[in-house]
Every structure is written in structure tokens, then in C-alpha cells.
Scaffold this motif. Sequence first.
Motif, PDB file in Angstrom:
ATOM      1  N   SER A   1     150.870  -9.805 -56.663  1.00 11.83           N
ATOM      2  CA  SER A   1     151.621  -9.324 -57.832  1.00 11.83           C
ATOM      3  C   SER A   1     153.105  -9.304 -57.552  1.00 11.83           C
ATOM      4  O   SER A   1     153.915  -9.665 -58.414  1.00 11.83           O
ATOM      5  CB  SER A   1     151.146  -7.930 -58.229  1.00 11.83           C
ATOM      6  OG  SER A   1     149.821  -7.976 -58.684  1.00 11.83           O
ATOM      7  N   SER A   2     153.469  -8.887 -56.349  1.00  9.00           N
ATOM      8  CA  SER A   2     154.882  -8.842 -55.969  1.00  9.00           C
ATOM      9  C   SER A   2     155.497 -10.242 -55.996  1.00  9.00           C
ATOM     10  O   SER A   2     156.599 -10.442 -56.525  1.00  9.00           O
ATOM     11  CB  SER A   2     155.017  -8.233 -54.578  1.00  9.00           C
ATOM     12  OG  SER A   2     156.334  -8.321 -54.113  1.00  9.00           O
ATOM     13  N   ILE A   3     154.791 -11.208 -55.444  1.00 12.23           N
ATOM     14  CA  ILE A   3     155.284 -12.591 -55.441  1.00 12.23           C
ATOM     15  C   ILE A   3     155.405 -13.107 -56.872  1.00 12.23           C
ATOM     16  O   ILE A   3     156.431 -13.686 -57.250  1.00 12.23           O
ATOM     17  CB  ILE A   3     154.350 -13.497 -54.605  1.00 12.23           C
ATOM     18  CG1 ILE A   3     154.445 -13.122 -53.129  1.00 12.23           C
ATOM     19  CG2 ILE A   3     154.680 -14.974 -54.816  1.00 12.23           C
ATOM     20  CD1 ILE A   3     153.344 -13.724 -52.263  1.00 12.23           C
ATOM     21  N   HIS A   4     154.389 -12.897 -57.663  1.00 12.02           N
ATOM     22  CA  HIS A   4     154.400 -13.362 -59.055  1.00 12.02           C
ATOM     23  C   HIS A   4     155.536 -12.728 -59.844  1.00 12.02           C
ATOM     24  O   HIS A   4     156.268 -13.405 -60.572  1.00 12.02           O
ATOM     25  CB  HIS A   4     153.055 -13.068 -59.727  1.00 12.02           C
ATOM     26  CG  HIS A   4     152.997 -13.506 -61.144  1.00 12.02           C
ATOM     27  ND1 HIS A   4     153.281 -12.669 -62.195  1.00 12.02           N
ATOM     28  CD2 HIS A   4     152.726 -14.719 -61.696  1.00 12.02           C
ATOM     29  CE1 HIS A   4     153.170 -13.325 -63.325  1.00 12.02           C
ATOM     30  NE2 HIS A   4     152.831 -14.566 -63.064  1.00 12.02           N
ATOM     31  N   ASN A   5     155.693 -11.416 -59.700  1.00 16.29           N
ATOM     32  CA  ASN A   5     156.747 -10.707 -60.439  1.00 16.29           C
ATOM     33  C   ASN A   5     158.142 -11.177 -60.018  1.00 16.29           C
ATOM     34  O   ASN A   5     159.030 -11.319 -60.868  1.00 16.29           O
ATOM     35  CB  ASN A   5     156.612  -9.198 -60.253  1.00 16.29           C
ATOM     36  CG  ASN A   5     155.366  -8.651 -60.908  1.00 16.29           C
ATOM     37  OD1 ASN A   5     154.782  -9.277 -61.792  1.00 16.29           O
ATOM     38  ND2 ASN A   5     154.914  -7.491 -60.466  1.00 16.29           N
ATOM     39  N   ALA A   6     158.333 -11.433 -58.722  1.00 16.83           N
ATOM     40  CA  ALA A   6     159.639 -11.913 -58.245  1.00 16.83           C
ATOM     41  C   ALA A   6     159.931 -13.305 -58.805  1.00 16.83           C
ATOM     42  O   ALA A   6     161.061 -13.585 -59.233  1.00 16.83           O
ATOM     43  CB  ALA A   6     159.674 -11.925 -56.720  1.00 16.83           C
ATOM     44  N   LEU A   7     158.935 -14.181 -58.801  1.00 21.18           N
ATOM     45  CA  LEU A   7     159.124 -15.521 -59.376  1.00 21.18           C
ATOM     46  C   LEU A   7     159.435 -15.442 -60.864  1.00 21.18           C
ATOM     47  O   LEU A   7     160.317 -16.142 -61.367  1.00 21.18           O
ATOM     48  CB  LEU A   7     157.876 -16.380 -59.154  1.00 21.18           C
ATOM     49  CG  LEU A   7     157.665 -16.917 -57.745  1.00 21.18           C
ATOM     50  CD1 LEU A   7     156.267 -17.513 -57.609  1.00 21.18           C
ATOM     51  CD2 LEU A   7     158.723 -17.943 -57.394  1.00 21.18           C
ATOM     52  N   GLU A   8     158.713 -14.584 -61.559  1.00 20.13           N
ATOM     53  CA  GLU A   8     158.927 -14.426 -63.005  1.00 20.13           C
ATOM     54  C   GLU A   8     160.338 -13.905 -63.290  1.00 20.13           C
ATOM     55  O   GLU A   8     161.009 -14.385 -64.206  1.00 20.13           O
ATOM     56  CB  GLU A   8     157.879 -13.457 -63.547  1.00 20.13           C
ATOM     57  CG  GLU A   8     157.727 -13.478 -65.039  1.00 20.13           C
ATOM     58  CD  GLU A   8     156.515 -12.652 -65.483  1.00 20.13           C
ATOM     59  OE1 GLU A   8     156.460 -11.436 -65.171  1.00 20.13           O
ATOM     60  OE2 GLU A   8     155.632 -13.236 -66.124  1.00 20.13           O
TER      61      GLU A   8
ATOM     62  N   ALA B   1     163.639 -20.176 -54.379  1.00 24.85           N
ATOM     63  CA  ALA B   1     164.502 -19.526 -53.380  1.00 24.85           C
ATOM     64  C   ALA B   1     164.548 -18.025 -53.633  1.00 24.85           C
ATOM     65  O   ALA B   1     164.690 -17.586 -54.773  1.00 24.85           O
ATOM     66  CB  ALA B   1     165.906 -20.119 -53.441  1.00 24.85           C
ATOM     67  N   PRO B   2     164.429 -17.223 -52.577  1.00 24.32           N
ATOM     68  CA  PRO B   2     164.429 -15.768 -52.770  1.00 24.32           C
ATOM     69  C   PRO B   2     165.787 -15.251 -53.237  1.00 24.32           C
ATOM     70  O   PRO B   2     166.808 -15.908 -53.074  1.00 24.32           O
ATOM     71  CB  PRO B   2     164.083 -15.229 -51.385  1.00 24.32           C
ATOM     72  CG  PRO B   2     164.448 -16.316 -50.435  1.00 24.32           C
ATOM     73  CD  PRO B   2     164.291 -17.610 -51.185  1.00 24.32           C
ATOM     74  N   GLY B   3     165.751 -14.063 -53.831  1.00 24.05           N
ATOM     75  CA  GLY B   3     166.977 -13.425 -54.291  1.00 24.05           C
ATOM     76  C   GLY B   3     167.478 -14.040 -55.585  1.00 24.05           C
ATOM     77  O   GLY B   3     166.917 -15.006 -56.099  1.00 24.05           O
ATOM     78  N   THR B   4     168.561 -13.456 -56.103  1.00 21.27           N
ATOM     79  CA  THR B   4     169.156 -13.985 -57.336  1.00 21.27           C
ATOM     80  C   THR B   4     170.662 -14.191 -57.201  1.00 21.27           C
ATOM     81  O   THR B   4     171.294 -14.676 -58.133  1.00 21.27           O
ATOM     82  CB  THR B   4     168.887 -13.039 -58.527  1.00 21.27           C
ATOM     83  OG1 THR B   4     169.395 -11.740 -58.222  1.00 21.27           O
ATOM     84  CG2 THR B   4     167.401 -12.948 -58.839  1.00 21.27           C
ATOM     85  N   GLU B   5     171.226 -13.848 -56.045  1.00 26.72           N
ATOM     86  CA  GLU B   5     172.675 -13.998 -55.888  1.00 26.72           C
ATOM     87  C   GLU B   5     173.101 -15.445 -56.033  1.00 26.72           C
ATOM     88  O   GLU B   5     174.198 -15.737 -56.501  1.00 26.72           O
ATOM     89  CB  GLU B   5     173.159 -13.405 -54.556  1.00 26.72           C
ATOM     90  CG  GLU B   5     172.705 -14.134 -53.316  1.00 26.72           C
ATOM     91  CD  GLU B   5     171.253 -13.876 -52.917  1.00 26.72           C
ATOM     92  OE1 GLU B   5     170.714 -14.703 -52.163  1.00 26.72           O
ATOM     93  OE2 GLU B   5     170.645 -12.882 -53.373  1.00 26.72           O
ATOM     94  N   TRP B   6     172.233 -16.372 -55.652  1.00 26.09           N
ATOM     95  CA  TRP B   6     172.563 -17.792 -55.771  1.00 26.09           C
ATOM     96  C   TRP B   6     172.693 -18.201 -57.234  1.00 26.09           C
ATOM     97  O   TRP B   6     173.446 -19.124 -57.541  1.00 26.09           O
ATOM     98  CB  TRP B   6     171.548 -18.665 -55.028  1.00 26.09           C
ATOM     99  CG  TRP B   6     170.136 -18.551 -55.524  1.00 26.09           C
ATOM    100  CD1 TRP B   6     169.196 -17.653 -55.103  1.00 26.09           C
ATOM    101  CD2 TRP B   6     169.506 -19.342 -56.523  1.00 26.09           C
ATOM    102  NE1 TRP B   6     168.013 -17.853 -55.778  1.00 26.09           N
ATOM    103  CE2 TRP B   6     168.177 -18.881 -56.653  1.00 26.09           C
ATOM    104  CE3 TRP B   6     169.937 -20.402 -57.323  1.00 26.09           C
ATOM    105  CZ2 TRP B   6     167.280 -19.441 -57.559  1.00 26.09           C
ATOM    106  CZ3 TRP B   6     169.037 -20.967 -58.219  1.00 26.09           C
ATOM    107  CH2 TRP B   6     167.726 -20.483 -58.324  1.00 26.09           C
ATOM    108  N   ILE B   7     172.013 -17.526 -58.134  1.00 25.67           N
ATOM    109  CA  ILE B   7     172.132 -17.826 -59.560  1.00 25.67           C
ATOM    110  C   ILE B   7     173.525 -17.438 -60.048  1.00 25.67           C
ATOM    111  O   ILE B   7     174.169 -18.181 -60.800  1.00 25.67           O
ATOM    112  CB  ILE B   7     171.022 -17.119 -60.368  1.00 25.67           C
ATOM    113  CG1 ILE B   7     169.645 -17.619 -59.915  1.00 25.67           C
ATOM    114  CG2 ILE B   7     171.227 -17.323 -61.863  1.00 25.67           C
ATOM    115  CD1 ILE B   7     168.461 -16.852 -60.484  1.00 25.67           C
TER     116      ILE B   7
END
Length: 168
Positions: A54-61, A146-152
Motif C-alpha cells: 500500500s505504501s509503494i502504491h500510494n507513493a507512486l499514485e 524515481a523516489p521523492g518529488t523534489e525532482w518534479i
Amino acid sequence: MELVGFDQSVRDQVIKIASISLCPVVTGQALVELMINPPRPEEESFTLYNEETSSIHNALEARAAKLYNTFNEMEGVSCQEPEGAMYCFPNLSLSKKVIEAAEKEGMEADEFYCNALLESTGICAVPGSGFGQVEGTWHVRTTFLAPGTEWIDQWKNFHAKFMDQYRD
């Protein structure tokens, strides 16, 4: 492949290495088994499995939503919402200055954009021109794995500067 003039022990090792590709290694087989038969609610490992997946899915979403929304906030960019694949393929409206600068470098405009993005931010995206897009349109393909959102946010900042630099 032909092995001539090699000792039999060397030939045996080469055949062993070649045979590895005939079926997946044991760990791969075990992981596929877990994918198709995950822990059931009554099993001890179910809670941890459910939390992790769930954690992986929620992070991707969340990353997918942020990337999609950010693209649609950017000047000259439009993007369809990702609905299954783990990438976005936004359309870029690029100026004549970008197209001319790209031509001077022997590139397509979206390739020029991707190179500038990579050099400025370290973010790697694939030019849409490699996917047979409609002539005269420009796209990039990127994933949200890619993990995180700072790259966005880095991409958004790069894009604003790029558009200002190459404004007609």
C-alpha cells in the motif's frame, strides 16, 4: 557458438553459464510466486505485506498526480493523466528559437530540450521524437518511478527558465 581448442573444464563452465538463461534463478521464481499468490489476511505476514504494498502504491499514485498536475501548470505543456503506465508523455509547445537552436546542434527540438534538462538538473527524460510522433509536435517521455518529488519541482523551475531563454 563454437568452442574450439578449449579444455573440457572451460567448455563445461561456458555451457553452465549459457544454461542459466534457460530459466529464472530461484529468487526470481520465489518472487513471481509471491506476486501471484500474496499472503492472505489470515496469514502472519499479511499485515506487513499489505502495509508495504500500500505504501509503494500510494507513493507512486502521489508522484503521478504531482507530475501530471505540474506538467499542466507549466507554460506550453499539456499532459494526459497517467492511467496505468508508469510514465507521462506530455506535449511541449516549443518556440521557433528552440527549434532553430536544436537544428544548429543537429537535434530534434524535444531532444534538445531533454539534453538541456539533463545537463541542468540531472533529470533524464526521453524525447518523444523517438516514438514516431506527429511531425512538428514535440513530447517527452518520463517515468514517475524515481523516489521523492523534489525532482518534479526542479523540472518545473528548469522549464520556466528554458522557456524564458528561448522565448520568440
